[in-house]
Design a protein around this motif. Structure first.
Motif, PDB file in Angstrom:
ATOM      1  N   LEU A  12       0.810  -1.217   0.000  1.00  0.00           N
ATOM      2  CA  LEU A  12       0.000   0.000   0.000  1.00  0.00           C
ATOM      3  C   LEU A  12       0.845   1.269   0.000  1.00  0.00           C
ATOM      4  N   THR A  13       2.145   1.154   0.069  1.00  0.00           N
ATOM      5  CA  THR A  13       3.009   2.310  -0.172  1.00  0.00           C
ATOM      6  C   THR A  13       3.340   2.415  -1.660  1.00  0.00           C
ATOM      7  N   ARG A  15       1.035   1.083  -4.187  1.00  0.00           N
ATOM      8  CA  ARG A  15      -0.270   1.393  -4.763  1.00  0.00           C
ATOM      9  C   ARG A  15      -1.086   1.995  -3.632  1.00  0.00           C
ATOM     10  N   GLN A  16      -1.303   3.308  -3.672  1.00  0.00           N
ATOM     11  CA  GLN A  16      -1.823   4.013  -2.490  1.00  0.00           C
ATOM     12  C   GLN A  16      -3.226   3.613  -2.063  1.00  0.00           C
ATOM     13  N   LEU A  17      -4.001   3.108  -2.988  1.00  0.00           N
ATOM     14  CA  LEU A  17      -5.362   2.689  -2.688  1.00  0.00           C
ATOM     15  C   LEU A  17      -5.667   1.488  -3.564  1.00  0.00           C
ATOM     16  N   MET A  55      -6.135   1.668   2.287  1.00  0.00           N
ATOM     17  CA  MET A  55      -4.987   2.569   2.214  1.00  0.00           C
ATOM     18  C   MET A  55      -4.206   2.440   3.517  1.00  0.00           C
ATOM     19  N   ILE A  56      -2.931   2.755   3.436  1.00  0.00           N
ATOM     20  CA  ILE A  56      -2.085   2.643   4.617  1.00  0.00           C
ATOM     21  C   ILE A  56      -2.373   3.801   5.567  1.00  0.00           C
ATOM     22  N   SER A  57      -2.244   3.548   6.851  1.00  0.00           N
ATOM     23  CA  SER A  57      -2.454   4.577   7.876  1.00  0.00           C
ATOM     24  C   SER A  57      -1.105   5.050   8.402  1.00  0.00           C
ATOM     25  N   ARG A  61       2.652   3.138   8.379  1.00  0.00           N
ATOM     26  CA  ARG A  61       3.936   3.689   7.927  1.00  0.00           C
ATOM     27  C   ARG A  61       4.985   3.577   9.039  1.00  0.00           C
ATOM     28  N   THR A 183       2.734   3.753 -14.680  1.00  0.00           N
ATOM     29  CA  THR A 183       2.197   3.385 -13.368  1.00  0.00           C
ATOM     30  C   THR A 183       3.060   2.337 -12.680  1.00  0.00           C
ATOM     31  N   GLN A 187       5.697   2.340  -9.281  1.00  0.00           N
ATOM     32  CA  GLN A 187       5.676   1.346  -8.204  1.00  0.00           C
ATOM     33  C   GLN A 187       7.049   0.707  -8.022  1.00  0.00           C
ATOM     34  N   GLU A 190       9.400   3.207  -6.332  1.00  0.00           N
ATOM     35  CA  GLU A 190       9.096   3.361  -4.910  1.00  0.00           C
ATOM     36  C   GLU A 190       9.587   2.139  -4.129  1.00  0.00           C
TER      37      GLU A 190
END
Length: 202
Positions: A12-13, A15-17, A55-57, A61, A183, A187, A190
């Motif tokens: 999720l870092t 692909r943010q959602l 999504m990550i919180s 993180r 895209t 990824q 990152e």
């Protein structure tokens, strides 16, 4: 390396959602393992659920910041991997960014204008150049892919996007609604930064 639970949160870092199936596509994990990881992560507060997407919180993180140095210690201490990352940042990454700009715009009368994709030869030349950079990237990142099979998975997904672009599906170059070259490259980049503890270049 990351355990399956940590890998699910890590995805999720990149692909943010995403849904569980979209996250499984990124990493190649079994869907059931991703679903179990997301259920645990939601209970732990490491991810936030919005209907069927996650999504990550901030807590997630923090979790990753704590596990990365140990999980990726080999990558961060290897001179060979450091050299490979230097070559990636100063070479192929800049080339892909420049080619993406060339895909989205073109020079007409000395000015940059949006590319309407009416010139098939212009578009085909850019896709061909992206394919050559893709081949070079596999060589540049060989020290990382030897240690982490996920790097090869990203490269394979970029290759799939290129094949579709070569077949006329132009969204697969830089579209944001599909797993396009741009895209998946984001990824990959990152993921590499998190492996090596580097910051994204400005």
């Amino acid at each position: 390396m990351l355990d399956p639970y940590q890998l699910t949160v890590h995805t999720l870092t990149l692909r943010q959602l995403g849904t569980a199936s979209q996250l499984a596509e990124v990493t190649g994990q079994e869907l059931a393992d991703v679903e179990a990881g997301l259920e645990k992560a939601a209970a732990d507060g490491a991810v936030v659920a919005a209907k069927d997407k996650y999504m990550i919180s901030p807590a997630g993180r923090t979790l990753l910041d704590e596990v990365y140095p140990t999980a990726f210690g080999t990558f961060r201490s290897s001179p060979q991997i450091g050299e490979a990352m230097d070559a990636f940042e100063t070479g192929v990454n800049k080339q892909v960014l420049a080619l993406t700009t060339d895909w989205q715009t073109k020079e007409v009368g000395g000015e940059r204008v949006p590319n309407d994709h009416g010139d098939a030869d212009y578009d085909a030349a850019i896709v061909d150049k992206l394919a050559r950079v893709h081949e070079k990237t596999a060589r540049v990142l060989a020290p990382l892919s030897a240690e982490d099979p996920l790097v090869d998975r990203f490269l394979d997904r970029i290759g799939t996007a290129l094949t579709r672009a070569e077949g006329g599906e132009t969204d697969y170059v830089s579209g944001v609604r599909v797993d396009s070259v741009h895209t998946v490259w984001f990824q990959l980049h990152e993921h590499l930064l998190r492996l090596t503890g580097r910051e994204r270049p400005e």
